[in-house]
Design an enzyme around this catalytic site. Structure first.
Site, PDB file in Angstrom:
ATOM      1  N   HIS A  98      -2.082   6.195   8.365  1.00 60.27           N
ATOM      2  CA  HIS A  98      -1.208   5.099   8.809  1.00 60.27           C
ATOM      3  C   HIS A  98       0.270   5.473   8.618  1.00 60.27           C
ATOM      4  O   HIS A  98       1.068   5.384   9.551  1.00 60.27           O
ATOM      5  CB  HIS A  98      -1.559   3.831   8.028  1.00 60.27           C
ATOM      6  N   GLU A  99       0.616   5.898   7.420  1.00 63.10           N
ATOM      7  CA  GLU A  99       2.034   6.204   7.151  1.00 63.10           C
ATOM      8  C   GLU A  99       2.473   7.421   7.955  1.00 63.10           C
ATOM      9  O   GLU A  99       3.582   7.463   8.471  1.00 63.10           O
ATOM     10  CB  GLU A  99       2.279   6.433   5.654  1.00 63.10           C
ATOM     11  N   GLU A 120       6.528   4.195   4.925  1.00 63.15           N
ATOM     12  CA  GLU A 120       6.700   5.342   5.806  1.00 63.15           C
ATOM     13  C   GLU A 120       8.111   5.916   5.863  1.00 63.15           C
ATOM     14  O   GLU A 120       8.488   6.509   6.883  1.00 63.15           O
ATOM     15  CB  GLU A 120       6.283   4.930   7.217  1.00 63.15           C
ATOM     16  N   ASN A 121       8.925   5.811   4.806  1.00 59.47           N
ATOM     17  CA  ASN A 121      10.284   6.358   4.809  1.00 59.47           C
ATOM     18  C   ASN A 121      10.313   7.745   5.446  1.00 59.47           C
ATOM     19  O   ASN A 121       9.466   8.581   5.188  1.00 59.47           O
ATOM     20  CB  ASN A 121      10.800   6.478   3.376  1.00 59.47           C
ATOM     21  N   GLU A 159       3.540  -2.211  13.358  1.00 60.47           N
ATOM     22  CA  GLU A 159       2.392  -2.336  12.450  1.00 60.47           C
ATOM     23  C   GLU A 159       1.071  -2.515  13.198  1.00 60.47           C
ATOM     24  O   GLU A 159       0.073  -1.865  12.873  1.00 60.47           O
ATOM     25  CB  GLU A 159       2.621  -3.473  11.451  1.00 60.47           C
ATOM     26  N   HIS A 208       3.200   6.415  11.485  1.00 60.21           N
ATOM     27  CA  HIS A 208       4.457   5.674  11.621  1.00 60.21           C
ATOM     28  C   HIS A 208       5.619   6.591  12.007  1.00 60.21           C
ATOM     29  O   HIS A 208       6.635   6.112  12.518  1.00 60.21           O
ATOM     30  CB  HIS A 208       4.815   4.990  10.295  1.00 60.21           C
ATOM     31  N   GLY A 258       0.818  -1.215   0.000  1.00 61.67           N
ATOM     32  CA  GLY A 258       0.000   0.000   0.000  1.00 61.67           C
ATOM     33  C   GLY A 258       0.847   1.258   0.000  1.00 61.67           C
ATOM     34  O   GLY A 258       0.669   2.140  -0.843  1.00 61.67           O
ATOM     35  N   ALA A 259       1.778   1.334   0.933  1.00 59.72           N
ATOM     36  CA  ALA A 259       2.607   2.536   1.043  1.00 59.72           C
ATOM     37  C   ALA A 259       3.746   2.265   2.009  1.00 59.72           C
ATOM     38  O   ALA A 259       3.775   1.237   2.689  1.00 59.72           O
ATOM     39  CB  ALA A 259       1.776   3.709   1.541  1.00 59.72           C
TER      40      ALA A 259
HETATM   41  N1  ARG Z   1       5.681  -0.531   6.461  1.00 64.77           N
HETATM   42  C1  ARG Z   1       4.774  -0.477   5.349  1.00 64.77           C
HETATM   43  C2  ARG Z   1       3.417  -0.136   5.944  1.00 64.77           C
HETATM   44  O1  ARG Z   1       2.861  -0.846   6.715  1.00 64.77           O
HETATM   45  C3  ARG Z   1       4.686  -1.731   4.567  1.00 64.77           C
HETATM   46  C4  ARG Z   1       5.927  -2.119   3.846  1.00 64.77           C
HETATM   47  C5  ARG Z   1       5.888  -3.527   3.424  1.00 64.77           C
HETATM   48  N2  ARG Z   1       6.882  -3.820   2.467  1.00 64.77           N
HETATM   49  C6  ARG Z   1       7.240  -5.054   2.127  1.00 64.77           C
HETATM   50  N3  ARG Z   1       8.093  -5.174   1.193  1.00 64.77           N
HETATM   51  N4  ARG Z   1       6.810  -6.112   2.695  1.00 64.77           N
HETATM   52  O2  ARG Z   1       2.923   0.897   5.757  1.00 64.77           O
HETATM   53 ZN    ZN Z   2       2.554   0.150   8.467  1.00 63.17          ZN
END
Ligand code: ARG
Ligand code: ZN
Length: 882
Positions: free
Chosen positions: A306-307, A273-274, A329, A310, A270-271
């Site tokens: 959500h992002e 959070e860098n 998460e 984070h 989905g996205a």
């Molecule tokens: N941390 C991200 C989120 O929950 C998901 C990233 C998952 N990436 C992956 N390659 N499994 O927003």
């Molecule tokens: Zn997440």
């Protein structure tokens, strides 16, 4: 069957965790981006970690698919005798305690179809580093407990890649020869490599501002392809709401001067959070009322939140290792659910979350991939970004709040940040903060992190008229899951009320208590079996159990049909009201499934029909809740209730119920549809969304009736709709009939250029009972808008067919299984993460009737025997065959 040999991927174990031998203080990266290769120069300032058991341990950096150009240690070029490389690492045995290491590697984003690491999409550059993508960019200690300060310089052609972004603040830029330019970014916060991001390309920006409660001015930027700039307003509004909400609810403010979001059409999840530079799937950014549905608008609001959330739960406090994934998460999903509840209708959001959990997570917990929210081992970490870690993880976080209260939960959060800001920690650290801030014993609660499987709560009630007391006996069990035979009792919050004969809440007073309290109360269930006695209960009550779904469990209580009807009509808890309807519906669907298997009549029961009629007639109910009460459970959820799955019987039963209700409540549905039909111009607010959802549920029933006048309703709605919600709903009703072909063709012609709208067009056909066949799906894979390299397309067409079209996928001739195996193998060559998601379609195989079971097994064995299988797919198929 897969054979065990030296190439068999080995699992990684939580119990093997050791701290890193070295820590990295500072990283300077320079990216030289180009068409046919890119060069990455990295300068690491390292020191030996005093917490590592071996004071002379070598330095082993992770690295994959890299071409190494040079290694310099403290200014001196190392020849090949001073280091070793293999397919996954670079090792320097003789390392000083403090060092500067400079490494140059060449990588190929232009051919990287895994969408992991640095890759190309539509000519631009993007990164995805969680969980272990950074090692595909350069050699590094690619683990979340190594946190460093990053500086990033990007060099690229000025015309091809005018916009160059990375984490933190932009501190410099300039031009170079050969029409090249550079931009330099500095991120002041220490971070693990999985939060690194880089974007380069031709992008346009929507800009806005936000002032935090303490007065920090933040520049907000959403970067998209130029043609999509008119679809960013909802995402921007959602971002500002999220920022305000986190200040108000948790006292958390944003910490950088710029917050950037970039949308990309090729994205595995989905996205992401860098830090300061979130990268999003276009699906969770782009929305205009004519291209996106209410569900899409809701999804964007939730994922943007959500992002953003984070930044504190994930980035400021991160995970020690990937087994702790639910630490960030589960907590962040809980936070986005609470946000969505505050933005819209809380009961509706809650019921939808429960539906997702039951449909997908309960299934996972009952199958070969079952794992606790903190897994004990994995072969490929990307396979553990699951509904268990995310959604069940969020339920576990919610239970803290249910047990401790909102204020208690906030105290725990405050202590968590006070103790751990800037650290990489474990789920136990979070639990300890909750326990210590509230002086509450959460030792037994820890079992939620280590035990897989969905517990069942069996509740029995006993009314004693002479004593005016009511005793509830509560017992809990949890089924065995792979690797876990025996389970210990969990600490379960059981929220409940007692209803009197008129359906109103009775006062609640437990034996030994001085006074009665009205409404809901939370019992703390901790034993395998225990009793609770309420006193001063004037009449035999109907218990309203597991209010607001207070724990992720299955409830077993022997409700009578009359008691369910009473709850449906009167329960003050919206979840229980909905749940009573679902229980009755499931009972009747079960009867229909058995009748279909026996070749009997598929009629509806009168009390069910009249309960549903009453729901439809209740003007006091939120229309969104009425819509949910009238929505039948998914075929896959029904499948999970069977001891042996017969897909055709399930489909026949579900359709008989839908058609039966449509016939019996024809005039009620028509009245609701007419009343809600005209809503004026499209607006996205809770009330308008609720009205549209009920109107479209009514239409979906009416479109089941084989009557020209009813199909005309759908055709008219399709022709007149000014928004995608109504347009898609009308088309969904039409595709089950031959009349739908013209509408489908018109839709494709109109939206050929809108990738996200074409995804809907693929899904509609993949899950349609008329069109959703292997042959049709294969034909659609040849459509010019389809691409096997694009995860959204694969999910929309292939994923929807394999996961959501039970009778289609399980065609009796086994063609669905052969198709699945072929497609999984084809996708695995391009994108292992995506292929592994598709492979999950086999997870129910052991429960199918014998003929299909054999077909699924041989397809699984064919995939397992394939040479060169990725770790991702290997893990799923081998666990299925165990
Ligand atoms: N941390 C991200 C989120 O929950 C998901 C990233 C998952 N990436 C992956 N390659 N499994 O927003
Ligand atoms: Zn997440």
């Amino acid at each position: 069957m897969a054979k065990l040999d030296v190439n068999t991927p080995q699992p990684i174990q939580l119990k093997d965790y050791t701290p890193p031998a070295f820590l990295i203080d500072k990283v300077d990266l320079t990216f030289d981006l180009d068409e046919d290769h890119s060069r990455v120069s990295s300068r690491l300032v390292l020191h030996r970690n005093p917490d590592h058991p071996d004071a002379r341990a070598p330095l082993t950096l992770d690295g994959k698919e890299l071409t190494l150009e040079s290694v310099k240690l403290d200014g001196e070029i190392l020849d090949g005798s001073r280091y070793q490389t293999d397919a996954e690492s670079l090792t320097i045995a003789a390392m000083p305690d403090n060092a500067i290491l400079e490494i140059v590697t060449v990588i190929h984003p232009e051919t990287n179809t895994s969408l992991n690491g640095l890759y190309r999409s539509g000519g631009n550059f993007y990164t995805q580093c969680e969980a272990e993508g950074f090692r595909k960019i350069t050699y590094y200690l690619d683990r979340p407990d190594v946190m460093a300060r990053f500086t990033t310089t990007i060099v690229a052609d000025k015309n091809k890649w005018p916009v160059l972004l990375s984490n933190g603040n932009r501190v410099g830029e300039g031009t170079l020869d050969r029409n090249r330019h550079w931009v330099k970014w500095v991120d002041p916060f220490k971070k693990p490599a999985y939060l690194f991001a880089l974007v380069g390309g031709k992008l346009s920006r929507l800009a806005d501002r936000y002032t935090t409660s303490s007065g920090r001015e933040v520049a907000l930027e959403i970067w998209v392809e130029p043609a999509d700039l008119d679809k960013c307003d909802h995402a921007m509004a959602s971002l500002k709401k999220s920022m305000l909400w986190d200040e108000q609810r948790f006292g958390l403010e944003y910490d950088l001067d710029t917050y950037m979001i970039v949308a990309v059409g090729d994205f595995n999840m989905g996205a992401m959070e860098n830090k300061g530079l979130n990268i999003f799937n276009t699906k969770y950014v782009l929305a205009r009322s004519d291209t996106a549905t209410d569900v899409d608008f809701d999804g964007i609001e939730a994922v943007i939140a959500h992002e953003y959330f984070h930044n504190w739960t994930g980035n400021r406090v991160t995970c020690r290792d990937w087994f702790q994934l639910s630490l960030k998460e589960g907590l962040t999903v809980f936070r986005d659910q609470e946000f969505s509840a505050d933005m819209g209708s809380a009961p509706v959001q809650r019921i939808e979350a429960v539906r997702t959990l039951r449909t997908h997570q309960f299934a996972e917990d009952a199958g070969p991939m079952a794992h606790p929210i903190r897994p004990e081992s994995y072969i490929e970490i990307n396979n553990f970004y699951t509904v268990t870690v995310y959604e069940k993880g969020a339920e576990v976080v919610r239970m803290y709040q249910t047990l401790l209260g909102r204020d208690g939960f906030r105290r725990g959060m405050d202590l968590y940040f006070k103790r751990h800001d800037g650290q990489a920690v474990t789920c136990d650290d979070f639990r300890a903060a909750m326990a210590d801030a509230n002086d509450y014993d959460l030792n037994q609660f820890a079992r939620w992190y280590s035990q897989a499987g969905t517990p069942t709560l069996s509740v029995r009630g006993q009314y004693d008229a002479a004593a005016a007391s009511y005793t509830l006996t509560v017992s809990q069990t949890c089924p065995a899951t792979p690797g876990q035979g025996e389970k210990l009792p969990m600490h379960i919050p059981l929220a409940l009320g007692l209803l009197g004969p008129d359906g109103a809440d009775l006062p609640l007073q437990l034996a030994g208590e001085q006074e009665a309290l009205a409404g809901t109360r939370v019992l703390s269930v901790q034993e395998a079996s225990q009793s609770f006695t309420f006193i001063n209960v004037p009449v035999a009550p109907v218990p309203s159990l597991l209010r607001n779904f207070s724990a992720p469990v299955k409830l077993d209580f022997p409700y009578s049909r009359a008691q369910l009807a009473l709850q449906m009509a009167h329960d003050s808890d919206a979840f229980c009201r909905w749940e009573a309807g679902q229980t009755m519906m499931l009972q009747d669907l079960q009867t229909l499934i058995e009748a279909a298997r026996a070749g009997g009549e598929l009629g509806l029961k009168d009390d069910f029909v009249s309960a549903m009629r009453q729901v439809l007639a209740d003007d006091a109910l939120d229309p969104a809740l009425v819509a949910l009460m009238l929505t039948l459970p998914a075929e896959t959820y029904l499948a999970d209730q069977q001891s042996e799955i017969d897909p055709d019987a399930i489909r026949a039963a579900r359709e008989a119920m839908k058609l039966g209700l449509a016939r019996a409540l024809r005039s009620e549905f028509k009245a609701v549809y007419s009343r809600l039909q005209d809503q004026g111009a499209y607006r996205f607010d809770a009330q308008s969304v609720a009205r549209r959802s009920l109107k479209n549920v009514a239409l979906s029933y009416l479109a089941e009736l084989d009557e020209p006048a009813m199909l005309e309703l759908a055709e008219q709605q399709f022709a007149r709709a000014d928004n995608m919600t109504d347009s898609q709903a009308a088309l969904t009703g039409l595709v089950n009939w031959a009349e739908g072909d013209a509408a489908l063709a018109g839709f494709a012609a109109k939206w050929a250029e809108e990738a996200l709208v074409m995804d809907k067009w693929f899904t509609l056909q993949a899950i349609s009972r008329r069109l959703g066949t292997v042959a049709k799906v294969k034909a659609l894979m040849q459509h010019p808008a389809f691409a096997l390299t694009n995860p959204n397309k694969v999910r929309a067409l292939v994923g929807a067919f394999l996961h959501s079209n039970l009778a289609g996928f399980h065609a009796a001739d086994g063609s669905g299984y052969e198709f699945a195996a072929d497609t999984i193998l084809a996708v695995d060559k391009l994108n292992p993460q995506m292929a592994a998601r598709l492979a999950g379609c086999f997870n129910r195989w052991k429960k199918l009737e014998p003929g299909r079971r054999a077909g699924m097994r041989s397809a699984l064995e064919r995939v397992a025997a394939h040479a060169g299988l990725s770790r991702d797919v290997y893990e799923i198929v081998s666990k299925n065959l165990q």
